[in-house]
Write a protein that holds these residues in place. Structure first.
Motif, PDB file in Angstrom:
ATOM      1  N   THR A 144       0.833  -1.198   0.000  1.00  0.00           N
ATOM      2  CA  THR A 144       0.000   0.000   0.000  1.00  0.00           C
ATOM      3  C   THR A 144       0.866   1.245   0.000  1.00  0.00           C
ATOM      4  O   THR A 144       1.785   1.375   0.790  1.00  0.00           O
ATOM      5  CB  THR A 144      -0.896   0.016   1.244  1.00  0.00           C
ATOM      6  N   GLU A 146       0.394   4.767   0.833  1.00  0.00           N
ATOM      7  CA  GLU A 146      -0.513   5.758   1.396  1.00  0.00           C
ATOM      8  C   GLU A 146      -0.198   7.158   0.880  1.00  0.00           C
ATOM      9  O   GLU A 146      -1.067   8.012   0.819  1.00  0.00           O
ATOM     10  CB  GLU A 146      -0.430   5.740   2.923  1.00  0.00           C
ATOM     11  N   GLU A 292     -12.268   7.556  -3.816  1.00  0.00           N
ATOM     12  CA  GLU A 292     -13.037   6.439  -3.262  1.00  0.00           C
ATOM     13  C   GLU A 292     -13.017   5.256  -4.224  1.00  0.00           C
ATOM     14  O   GLU A 292     -12.683   4.149  -3.875  1.00  0.00           O
ATOM     15  CB  GLU A 292     -14.500   6.875  -3.011  1.00  0.00           C
ATOM     16  N   ARG A 320      -9.428  -2.005   4.643  1.00  0.00           N
ATOM     17  CA  ARG A 320      -9.668  -0.800   5.432  1.00  0.00           C
ATOM     18  C   ARG A 320      -9.960  -1.161   6.876  1.00  0.00           C
ATOM     19  O   ARG A 320     -10.579  -2.189   7.153  1.00  0.00           O
ATOM     20  CB  ARG A 320     -10.845  -0.002   4.851  1.00  0.00           C
ATOM     21  N   ASP A 321      -9.546  -0.271   7.785  1.00  0.00           N
ATOM     22  CA  ASP A 321      -9.847  -0.508   9.189  1.00  0.00           C
ATOM     23  C   ASP A 321     -11.219   0.076   9.530  1.00  0.00           C
ATOM     24  O   ASP A 321     -11.955   0.516   8.632  1.00  0.00           O
ATOM     25  CB  ASP A 321      -8.753   0.066  10.094  1.00  0.00           C
ATOM     26  N   ARG A 324     -12.074   3.364   8.124  1.00  0.00           N
ATOM     27  CA  ARG A 324     -12.021   3.408   6.662  1.00  0.00           C
ATOM     28  C   ARG A 324     -10.653   3.819   6.119  1.00  0.00           C
ATOM     29  O   ARG A 324     -10.520   4.211   4.962  1.00  0.00           O
ATOM     30  CB  ARG A 324     -13.100   4.351   6.093  1.00  0.00           C
ATOM     31  N   ARG A 325      -9.612   3.708   6.919  1.00  0.00           N
ATOM     32  CA  ARG A 325      -8.262   4.004   6.448  1.00  0.00           C
ATOM     33  C   ARG A 325      -7.675   2.759   5.770  1.00  0.00           C
ATOM     34  O   ARG A 325      -7.895   1.644   6.228  1.00  0.00           O
ATOM     35  CB  ARG A 325      -7.369   4.430   7.610  1.00  0.00           C
ATOM     36  N   ILE A 326      -6.904   2.986   4.706  1.00  0.00           N
ATOM     37  CA  ILE A 326      -6.256   1.875   4.011  1.00  0.00           C
ATOM     38  C   ILE A 326      -5.162   1.289   4.898  1.00  0.00           C
ATOM     39  O   ILE A 326      -4.285   2.008   5.368  1.00  0.00           O
ATOM     40  CB  ILE A 326      -5.634   2.343   2.681  1.00  0.00           C
ATOM     41  N   ALA A 355     -10.002  -7.742   6.539  1.00  0.00           N
ATOM     42  CA  ALA A 355     -10.161  -6.430   7.168  1.00  0.00           C
ATOM     43  C   ALA A 355     -10.929  -6.534   8.483  1.00  0.00           C
ATOM     44  O   ALA A 355     -10.600  -5.883   9.478  1.00  0.00           O
ATOM     45  CB  ALA A 355     -10.882  -5.479   6.213  1.00  0.00           C
ATOM     46  N   GLY A 361     -12.429  -3.794  10.273  1.00  0.00           N
ATOM     47  CA  GLY A 361     -13.099  -3.128   9.172  1.00  0.00           C
ATOM     48  C   GLY A 361     -14.411  -3.774   8.811  1.00  0.00           C
ATOM     49  O   GLY A 361     -14.755  -4.825   9.275  1.00  0.00           O
TER      50      GLY A 361
END
Length: 361
Positions: A144, A146, A292, A320-321, A324-326, A355, A361
Motif C-alpha cells: 500500500t 498511502e 473512493e 480498510r480498518d 475506513r483508512r487503508i 479487514a 473493518g
C-alpha cells in the motif's frame, strides 16, 4: 500476448454499440477467456444466438476492430480482444458471479485461523496463499502506498453515467478507477477538470490535492460572501444562495454601478468568484469519487507498467480498518484471460474478511 492499446484511445463510439455488435464482441471475449485462442467469423456465426452469415459477422468485426476493441494477431487469423476491449468488457459487460456458502465458510474459517497465530503481515500472506489455491493463479500482497505522489490525471467517459479516472503516479505506475458521473455532464467538463487538476496535483497525493482545492474553495466562498454583503449593504445587490442551495446574484441600481467604479469592480469580482467556485466544486466532486473508487481494482496489461511486458492482469482489493483508512491490499495476478466473473467476488470477500479480522473493518 495481447497487443497494447492505450486506455485513453478515442472511444467515443463504445457507448453506441448495437446489441448485435455487443453480442459478437462478448462471444469473442468469452472465447478468449476460455481458450486464449482467436475466434473467426465462421465459428462466431455458429455460436451466436441470432442467425447471421459469416460475411455479416465479418462486417461487425471490422467495426469492432476500428473501435480498437479487437485485433487480428496475424494475417487470416480470427480475432482477439485488445486491452481496451478487455477493459470495456470488464467495466461494462462483465456479469460478476457470487460465492456459494461453502466457499464463504472456507475463506472465513481459514482467515480466522491464520489470525490466531500470525501478525497482520502473516495473515495477509496466508490469505493470498488461500486466494492462489482457490483461483489457480498467483496470490499477491500489494504494498500500500498511502502517500503515492501524482503526476497526471485524466477522465474518460465510458458510459452516460460512468467515467474512468486514470491516475498516473510520479513513479510511472497507472491506476484506473471507475467513477459515477451525472448523465448530463458534458464531455468538456471532464477535460476541464483534468486540466485544472493537472496544473495543481503534481507531487501531491490525492488527499493533499483535494485538501488544497477545498481550502481554496473555502477562501473563495468567504471572499464572495464579504463582497456580496458589501454590495447588499450599499443597496446595489441582493444575495440568494445558502438558503436556496443555488447561488444567485440579483443586481440592483445598475445606473449607480456605472458611476461607482469600485462597486462595478466588486460586482465583476463576484461574477468571477461564482465561476471559480463552480469549477472548484465540480473538481472536488470528481476527485472525491476518484479517491473512493470501487472496492476491487482491476489492472489489465499495460495499464500498470509492472505488467505491461508480461500481458498480466492484477485483481486487488484494499483493506480498510474501522475508520475506513487503508491498511493494506491483497489480490491475485495472472494472465489477462482470467476468469474475472469468478475471481472478483472471491478477492472482494477475502479482503472484507481479512479487514474484519485484523483491522476491525
Amino acid at each position: 500476448m495481447i497487443r497494447t492499446t492505450p486506455i485513453i484511445s478515442p472511444a467515443s463510439g463504445l457507448a453506441q454499440l448495437t446489441d448485435r455488435s455487443r453480442e459478437i464482441f462478448r462471444q469473442i471475449v468469452d472465447s478468449y477467456l476460455a481458450s486464449g485462442e482467436p475466434v473467426g467469423s465462421r465459428q462466431l456465426s455458429r455460436l451466436l444466438p441470432m442467425t447471421l452469415s459469416p460475411a455479416s459477422v465479418r462486417n461487425v468485426m471490422q467495426d469492432l476492430e476500428e473501435l480498437g476493441l479487437i485485433y487480428a494477431p496475424h494475417t487470416s487469423a480470427g480475432r482477439l480482444p485488445t486491452e481496451l476491449g478487455l477493459r470495456f468488457f470488464v467495466d461494462s459487460m462483465l456479469q460478476v458471479g457470487d460465492l456459494d456458502d461453502s466457499e464463504r465458510a472456507r475463506i472465513a474459517a481459514e482467515v480466522e485461523a491464520a489470525s490466531k497465530g500470525h501478525d497482520f503481515q502473516g495473515v495477509l500472506s496466508e490469505a493470498t496463499s488461500l486466494l492462489s489455491g482457490l483461483t489457480r493463479v498467483a496470490g499477491v500482497v500489494v504494498a500500500t502506498k498511502e502517500n503515492v505522489r501524482l503526476k497526471q490525471i485524466d477522465f474518460v467517459r465510458l458510459e452516460p453515467e460512468r467515467a474512468l479516472a486514470i491516475l498516473v503516479a510520479d513513479d510511472g505506475t497507472v491506476e484506473n478507477r471507475v467513477i459515477p458521473v451525472a448523465r448530463d455532464l458534458p464531455a468538456s467538463a471532464l477535460t476541464e477538470a483534468a486540466n485544472y487538476l493537472n496544473a495543481r496535483i503534481t507531487g501531491r497525493t490525492l488527499a493533499e490535492a483535494r485538501e488544497g482545492i477545498e481550502a481554496s474553495r473555502r477562501a473563495a466562498q468567504m471572499e464572495l460572501d464579504e463582497l456580496t454583503a458589501r454590495l447588499v449593504e450599499e443597496g446595489m445587490a441582493s444575495w440568494a444562495g445558502a438558503s436556496s442551495g443555488a447561488r444567485q446574484l440579483i443586481v440592483r441600481g445598475q445606473a449607480h454601478l456605472l458611476e461607482d467604479l469600485t462597486a462595478a469592480a466588486d460586482l465583476e469580482r463576484v461574477r468571477l468568484l461564482f465561476a471559480d467556485l463552480e469549477t472548484k466544486t465540480g473538481v472536488i466532486d470528481l476527485l472525491e469519487r476518484a479517491e473512493e473508487g470501487e472496492g476491487v481494482r482491476i489492472f489489465i496489461g499495460s495499464e500498470n507498467k509492472l505488467f505491461s511486458l508480461s500481458g498480466s492482469s492484477l485483481i486487488a482489493a484494499p483493506l480498510r480498518d474501522s475508520e475506513r483508512r487503508i491498511i493494506g491490499a491483497l489480490g491475485v495476478i495472472g494472465p489477462t484471460r482470467l476468469n474475472y466473473a469468478r475471481i472478483v467476488p472471491m478477492v472482494d470477500y477475502t479482503a472484507k474478511v481479512v479487514a474484519r479480522v485484523v483491522g476491525g473493518g
